[in-house]
Design a protein around this motif. Structure first.
Motif, mmCIF file in Angstrom:
data_model
loop_
_atom_site.group_PDB
_atom_site.id
_atom_site.type_symbol
_atom_site.label_atom_id
_atom_site.label_comp_id
_atom_site.label_asym_id
_atom_site.label_seq_id
_atom_site.Cartn_x
_atom_site.Cartn_y
_atom_site.Cartn_z
ATOM 1 N N ARG A 1 13.284 -3.168 133.500
ATOM 2 C CA ARG A 1 12.710 -4.504 133.507
ATOM 3 C C ARG A 1 11.872 -4.746 132.258
ATOM 4 N NH1 ARG A 1 9.287 -4.524 137.928
ATOM 5 N NH2 ARG A 1 11.109 -3.576 138.843
ATOM 6 N N GLY A 2 12.150 -5.848 131.576
ATOM 7 C CA GLY A 2 11.382 -6.239 130.401
ATOM 8 C C GLY A 2 11.856 -5.652 129.088
ATOM 9 N N ARG A 3 12.914 -4.840 129.114
ATOM 10 C CA ARG A 3 13.437 -4.213 127.901
ATOM 11 C C ARG A 3 14.950 -4.379 127.832
ATOM 12 N NH1 ARG A 3 11.460 -0.548 124.836
ATOM 13 N NH2 ARG A 3 12.877 -1.638 123.447
ATOM 14 N N THR A 4 15.439 -4.497 126.621
ATOM 15 C CA THR A 4 16.870 -4.558 126.385
ATOM 16 C C THR A 4 17.465 -3.146 126.455
ATOM 17 O OG1 THR A 4 18.549 -5.522 124.939
ATOM 18 C CG2 THR A 4 16.762 -4.319 123.860
ATOM 19 N N VAL A 5 18.768 -3.049 126.387
ATOM 20 C CA VAL A 5 19.454 -1.760 126.349
ATOM 21 C C VAL A 5 19.065 -1.046 125.061
ATOM 22 C CG1 VAL A 5 21.724 -0.655 126.282
ATOM 23 C CG2 VAL A 5 21.367 -2.711 127.662
ATOM 24 N N HIS A 6 18.634 0.221 125.168
ATOM 25 C CA HIS A 6 18.183 0.933 123.972
ATOM 26 C C HIS A 6 18.240 2.441 124.173
ATOM 27 C CE1 HIS A 6 14.531 0.621 126.451
ATOM 28 N NE2 HIS A 6 14.098 1.727 125.827
ATOM 29 N N MET B 1 19.401 -0.285 119.323
ATOM 30 C CA MET B 1 19.926 -1.241 120.276
ATOM 31 C C MET B 1 21.390 -1.543 119.985
ATOM 32 S SD MET B 1 16.564 -1.622 120.006
ATOM 33 C CE MET B 1 15.091 -2.098 120.834
ATOM 34 N N PHE B 2 22.013 -2.309 120.871
ATOM 35 C CA PHE B 2 23.434 -2.621 120.808
ATOM 36 C C PHE B 2 23.651 -4.123 120.788
ATOM 37 C CE2 PHE B 2 22.694 1.376 122.789
ATOM 38 C CZ PHE B 2 23.671 2.211 122.287
ATOM 39 N N ASP B 3 24.727 -4.555 120.159
ATOM 40 C CA ASP B 3 25.102 -5.964 120.114
ATOM 41 C C ASP B 3 25.225 -6.516 121.539
ATOM 42 O OD1 ASP B 3 26.411 -8.296 118.521
ATOM 43 O OD2 ASP B 3 27.802 -7.856 120.171
ATOM 44 N N GLU B 4 24.692 -7.702 121.763
ATOM 45 C CA GLU B 4 24.688 -8.285 123.106
ATOM 46 C C GLU B 4 26.085 -8.592 123.642
ATOM 47 O OE1 GLU B 4 22.619 -8.369 125.476
ATOM 48 O OE2 GLU B 4 20.975 -7.606 124.271
ATOM 49 N N ASN C 1 14.971 -11.348 123.281
ATOM 50 C CA ASN C 1 13.763 -11.500 124.086
ATOM 51 C C ASN C 1 13.004 -10.195 124.261
ATOM 52 O OD1 ASN C 1 14.407 -14.204 124.443
ATOM 53 N ND2 ASN C 1 15.591 -13.775 126.281
ATOM 54 N N ASP C 2 13.454 -9.130 123.607
ATOM 55 C CA ASP C 2 12.804 -7.827 123.714
ATOM 56 C C ASP C 2 11.602 -7.782 122.775
ATOM 57 O OD1 ASP C 2 13.366 -4.852 124.730
ATOM 58 O OD2 ASP C 2 12.660 -4.764 122.654
ATOM 59 N N SER C 3 10.506 -7.207 123.229
ATOM 60 C CA SER C 3 9.270 -7.200 122.439
ATOM 61 C C SER C 3 9.319 -6.261 121.242
ATOM 62 C CB SER C 3 8.096 -6.804 123.337
ATOM 63 O OG SER C 3 8.274 -5.483 123.829
ATOM 64 N N ILE C 4 10.299 -5.376 121.181
ATOM 65 C CA ILE C 4 10.370 -4.384 120.111
ATOM 66 C C ILE C 4 11.554 -4.606 119.178
ATOM 67 C CG2 ILE C 4 10.702 -1.892 119.689
ATOM 68 C CD1 ILE C 4 9.041 -1.443 122.223
ATOM 69 N N TYR C 5 12.596 -5.249 119.663
ATOM 70 C CA TYR C 5 13.846 -5.399 118.916
ATOM 71 C C TYR C 5 13.645 -6.049 117.546
ATOM 72 C CZ TYR C 5 18.371 -7.205 117.500
ATOM 73 O OH TYR C 5 19.496 -7.506 116.787
ATOM 74 N N THR C 6 14.288 -5.452 116.542
ATOM 75 C CA THR C 6 14.482 -6.081 115.234
ATOM 76 C C THR C 6 15.927 -5.806 114.827
ATOM 77 O OG1 THR C 6 13.850 -4.151 113.904
ATOM 78 C CG2 THR C 6 12.071 -5.663 114.539
ATOM 79 N N ASP C 7 16.471 -6.636 113.960
ATOM 80 C CA ASP C 7 17.867 -6.481 113.542
ATOM 81 C C ASP C 7 18.153 -5.096 112.955
ATOM 82 O OD1 ASP C 7 18.493 -9.047 114.372
ATOM 83 O OD2 ASP C 7 18.263 -9.925 112.371
ATOM 84 N N SER C 8 17.161 -4.475 112.325
ATOM 85 C CA SER C 8 17.377 -3.170 111.705
ATOM 86 C C SER C 8 17.618 -2.059 112.729
ATOM 87 C CB SER C 8 16.194 -2.798 110.812
ATOM 88 O OG SER C 8 15.028 -2.613 111.590
ATOM 89 N N MET C 9 17.345 -2.327 114.004
ATOM 90 C CA MET C 9 17.535 -1.334 115.064
ATOM 91 C C MET C 9 18.929 -1.392 115.675
ATOM 92 S SD MET C 9 13.941 -2.010 116.916
ATOM 93 C CE MET C 9 13.056 -0.510 117.236
ATOM 94 N N LEU C 10 19.751 -2.331 115.232
ATOM 95 C CA LEU C 10 21.072 -2.543 115.810
ATOM 96 C C LEU C 10 22.072 -1.518 115.290
ATOM 97 C CD1 LEU C 10 22.190 -4.691 117.749
ATOM 98 C CD2 LEU C 10 22.958 -5.952 115.752
#
Length: 177
Positions: free
Chosen positions: A93-98, A116-119, A143-152
């Motif tokens: 809850r509150g976090r994207t797949v990572h 992270m992974f492409d939605e 909508n993830d509080s930590i996600y940035t494009d460089s983490m993809l």
């Protein structure tokens, strides 16, 4: 797994935040490190740093309990590459797949991060069994509080699964250059 908690393998007593069970279901057992010792990761919190934070010594690799799932440690090959095979990661809850990742140079932890992974790919994977049985995902990358494009991760289809690739750059001697 206990609802309302983010569980960190090897450090459940120190884990906190997030809440809910990871999307992959019950913990898989048995990760081990070199020589059969339990493999480790960062106890306490979720290690959620998007950059060069989280420096430390190898004490962060010492598990504090016997709960293990999807955890391991590897040494790079001569080209600085690590390869591993895993299932698609879950979410809470509150976090994207990572996936959490740390880089150590010698005994020093020089990077703590997440990938992270492409939605669109997440949606494809989670529409198929056994993942479709776990519903209720509430947070996507944007909508993830930590996600940035460089983490993809860069992900391509390969054989009967996917190949994900990311390059971590670290300042091994921490001199800023």
């Amino acid at each position: 797994m206990r609802a309302g908690r983010h569980l960190c393998s090897g450090a459940e007593a120190q884990s906190g935040g997030g809440g809910g069970a990871p999307g992959g279901g019950a913990p898989a057992g048995g990760g081990t490190g070199p020589g059969g010792a339990p493999a480790g990761g960062a106890p306490g919190g979720d290690g959620a740093s998007s950059g060069g934070g989280g420096q430390g010594r190898t004490a962060d690799l010492t598990p504090t309990d016997d709960q293990r799932y999807l955890r391991g440690a590897q040494v790079t090959n001569a080209d600085g590459i690590v390869e591993f095979t895993t299932i698609w990661p879950g979410w809470y809850r509150g976090r994207t797949v990572h996936i959490h990742a740390m880089v150590h140079v010698g005994d020093d932890r020089v990077l703590t991060t997440q990938v992270m992974f492409d939605e669109a790919l997440n949606a494809t994977v989670f529409a198929a069994q056994p993942y479709a049985a776990h519903t209720g995902r509430d947070t996507i990358n944007d909508n993830d509080s930590i996600y940035t494009d460089s983490m993809l991760l860069k992900v391509t289809e390969e054989d009967d699964g996917y190949l994900g690739v990311i390059n971590f750059s670290v300042d091994a001697d921490q001199d800023g250059s």
